[in-house]
Design a protein around this motif. Sequence first.
Motif, PDB file in Angstrom:
ATOM      1  N   LYS A  18       0.833  -1.212   0.000  1.00 16.50           N
ATOM      2  CA  LYS A  18       0.000   0.000   0.000  1.00 16.50           C
ATOM      3  C   LYS A  18       0.864   1.257   0.000  1.00 16.50           C
ATOM      4  CE  LYS A  18      -3.892  -1.953   2.602  1.00 16.50           C
ATOM      5  NZ  LYS A  18      -4.438  -1.920   3.982  1.00 16.50           N
ATOM      6  N   VAL A  35       2.452   1.900  -3.377  1.00 15.27           N
ATOM      7  CA  VAL A  35       1.464   2.425  -4.310  1.00 15.27           C
ATOM      8  C   VAL A  35       1.137   3.881  -3.981  1.00 15.27           C
ATOM      9  CG1 VAL A  35      -0.969   2.268  -4.952  1.00 15.27           C
ATOM     10  CG2 VAL A  35       0.445   0.194  -4.887  1.00 15.27           C
ATOM     11  N   ALA A  36       0.827   4.135  -2.725  1.00 21.66           N
ATOM     12  CA  ALA A  36       0.321   5.451  -2.345  1.00 21.66           C
ATOM     13  C   ALA A  36       1.399   6.542  -2.350  1.00 21.66           C
ATOM     14  CB  ALA A  36      -0.334   5.379  -0.965  1.00 21.66           C
ATOM     15  N   SER A  65       3.076  -0.132  -8.862  1.00 23.40           N
ATOM     16  CA  SER A  65       2.011  -1.121  -8.794  1.00 23.40           C
ATOM     17  C   SER A  65       2.663  -2.417  -8.302  1.00 23.40           C
ATOM     18  CB  SER A  65       1.315  -1.306 -10.142  1.00 23.40           C
ATOM     19  OG  SER A  65       2.264  -1.626 -11.139  1.00 23.40           O
ATOM     20  N   SER A 110      -9.946  -6.514  -0.257  1.00 23.00           N
ATOM     21  CA  SER A 110     -10.019  -5.127   0.215  1.00 23.00           C
ATOM     22  C   SER A 110      -8.965  -4.244  -0.448  1.00 23.00           C
ATOM     23  CB  SER A 110      -9.834  -5.088   1.736  1.00 23.00           C
ATOM     24  OG  SER A 110      -8.469  -5.340   2.057  1.00 23.00           O
ATOM     25  N   LEU A 111      -8.141  -4.816  -1.326  1.00 25.62           N
ATOM     26  CA  LEU A 111      -7.001  -4.060  -1.852  1.00 25.62           C
ATOM     27  C   LEU A 111      -7.363  -3.190  -3.056  1.00 25.62           C
ATOM     28  CD1 LEU A 111      -4.224  -6.782  -1.584  1.00 25.62           C
ATOM     29  CD2 LEU A 111      -4.681  -4.861  -0.057  1.00 25.62           C
ATOM     30  N   PRO A 112      -6.657  -2.078  -3.211  1.00 24.47           N
ATOM     31  CA  PRO A 112      -6.888  -1.227  -4.385  1.00 24.47           C
ATOM     32  C   PRO A 112      -6.440  -1.932  -5.667  1.00 24.47           C
ATOM     33  CG  PRO A 112      -4.966  -0.457  -3.150  1.00 24.47           C
ATOM     34  CD  PRO A 112      -5.618  -1.530  -2.330  1.00 24.47           C
ATOM     35  N   ASP A 113      -6.903  -1.393  -6.821  1.00 25.55           N
ATOM     36  CA  ASP A 113      -6.618  -2.001  -8.124  1.00 25.55           C
ATOM     37  C   ASP A 113      -5.136  -2.179  -8.432  1.00 25.55           C
ATOM     38  OD1 ASP A 113      -9.161  -2.364  -8.758  1.00 25.55           O
ATOM     39  OD2 ASP A 113      -9.356  -0.651 -10.132  1.00 25.55           O
ATOM     40  N   SER A 114      -4.330  -1.263  -7.953  1.00 28.07           N
ATOM     41  CA  SER A 114      -2.909  -1.333  -8.315  1.00 28.07           C
ATOM     42  C   SER A 114      -2.160  -2.418  -7.538  1.00 28.07           C
ATOM     43  CB  SER A 114      -2.253   0.020  -8.112  1.00 28.07           C
ATOM     44  OG  SER A 114      -2.839   0.667  -7.023  1.00 28.07           O
ATOM     45  N   SER A 151      -2.389  -6.404  -7.169  1.00 30.75           N
ATOM     46  CA  SER A 151      -3.079  -7.648  -7.540  1.00 30.75           C
ATOM     47  C   SER A 151      -2.445  -8.824  -6.811  1.00 30.75           C
ATOM     48  CB  SER A 151      -3.032  -7.889  -9.045  1.00 30.75           C
ATOM     49  OG  SER A 151      -2.106  -7.061  -9.677  1.00 30.75           O
ATOM     50  N   ASN A 184      -9.632  -0.312   9.689  1.00 30.62           N
ATOM     51  CA  ASN A 184     -10.731   0.255   8.918  1.00 30.62           C
ATOM     52  C   ASN A 184     -12.030  -0.051   9.650  1.00 30.62           C
ATOM     53  OD1 ASN A 184     -12.726   0.859   7.147  1.00 30.62           O
ATOM     54  ND2 ASN A 184     -11.932  -0.377   5.452  1.00 30.62           N
TER      55      ASN A 184
END
Length: 472
Positions: A28, A31-32, A37, A58-62, A64, A246
């Motif tokens: 994360k 990415v952030a 990616s 729960s993970l963002p698209d970038s 996998s 979260n």
Amino acid sequence: APTPQRPHVVLLPTPGMGHLIPLVELAKLLVAHHGFSVTIVTLDASSASKAQDALFSSLPDSISSLALPSVPLDDLPSDARIETIISVAASRSLAHLRDALSGLKSSANLVALVVDLFGTDYFTVALELCLPRYLFFPSNLLTLSLIFHLPELDATTTCEYRDLPEPLRLPGCVPIPGRDLLHPIQDRSNDAYRWVVHHARRYREAEGILVNSFDAIEPEAAKVLREPEPGRPPVYLVGPLTQCWNPKATDERAECLRWLDQQPPGSVLFVSFGSGGTLTTAQTAELALGLELSGQRFLWVVRSPSDGENASEAYFSVRSKNDPFGFLPAGFVQRTREVGLLVPSWAPQVAVLNHAATGGFLSHCGWNSTLESVVAGVAMVAWPLFAEQRQNAVMLAEGARIALRPRGAAEGGLVPREEVARAVRELMEGEEGKAARQRVAELRKAATSGLEEGGAAYKALAEVASKWKTTN
Ligand code: UDP
């Protein structure tokens, strides 16, 4: 999914939630903050747990995930230890990894392979593909120092480490009695030991080692390992990387959080032994009666006892069998219903630790749990079980001084109920507990500011990220 322009990194955790969680946090941040990616590669989809599936979804698209096909392991002896199984599985997965990485190389700007703990054999594939080899170390500098020292220790010691006449003094670390050293090195005739030494040798092949620790919790060791040393990869302190909490994701499990809402601030002891730790039947009973005797409020993640050799038996399955509470002492549940809450198998730990009602943590000293406790500012009772937990307990009690140790736990024997009650009361109401809370509050501050932009951990990861970006 990978996009052609972004630098892309493959992270390859050793199986187990405790290994996956910090690597996901690393992903994360990459990415952030650094424009990467990421693909997280796991072994064998069939062993994935519910918790792992939930984490991935729960993970963002970038970010996998990709599971390698399973490899046959049925030729291993039935008493093969977890370190052996994991290492053999890795060494048999090289061809699958080669295929996966080759595929990614053609579709993404692949810049590094990051393995963890027992993944050093994957370096072979990275070498073939001219991919920089990095290692993420999910434990602390004490354990990393031991790993660095292990090949030499192996060559110069003839006895079992538990019989060493003197505590082991690693540079900058608290002295560790031989019997408290890493569990899988305690039987030198076992294959698991050979595997750990094998990996320890290969650690030096890494181009860099990212460690999930930070200066304030082990300052002297940090000083030593920050200094470059010929033949040893540079060490980057990127921690504490802990599971983000979260509140939305914890809604469905909120029963224990709602219970906490009803308790006075700082009054509840959280009791949990990580993702797979179990106690014997006798010890489970003593713990129960000790909690009762302490008179303190508690929230206990209860698992079915296991009386086998290996306390990590439940490692790959987070579900308890049958009635989760049937084995507790007669009348215990009834007698403690006003002050205690029992949760079967799994609790939203980070949310619990950050709840205002939580005032202490009786923990197996797994490193993720420890870091989560520090980040939440909660002092601990140390109850180590396996892996590197006993040496963590020594470090937390005598080095960082944020944990109290019940007598008996240190010797590996049964901790009697009176001792459970004494340690718990001392943590929650005594002077030692108060001092530990002050220390943990200081560590919390240091941890938080290190992760902020410009902080030490932030800068360490930025340094690695910029190396990766300039590789290609
Ligand atoms: N964990 C959790 N709920 C539980 C037990 C564990 O959320 O009931 C999480 C915990 O927050 C931590 C991880 O699982 O992030 C356990 O990692 P740790 O290194 O402490 O121990 P291990 O499971 O590897 O023994």
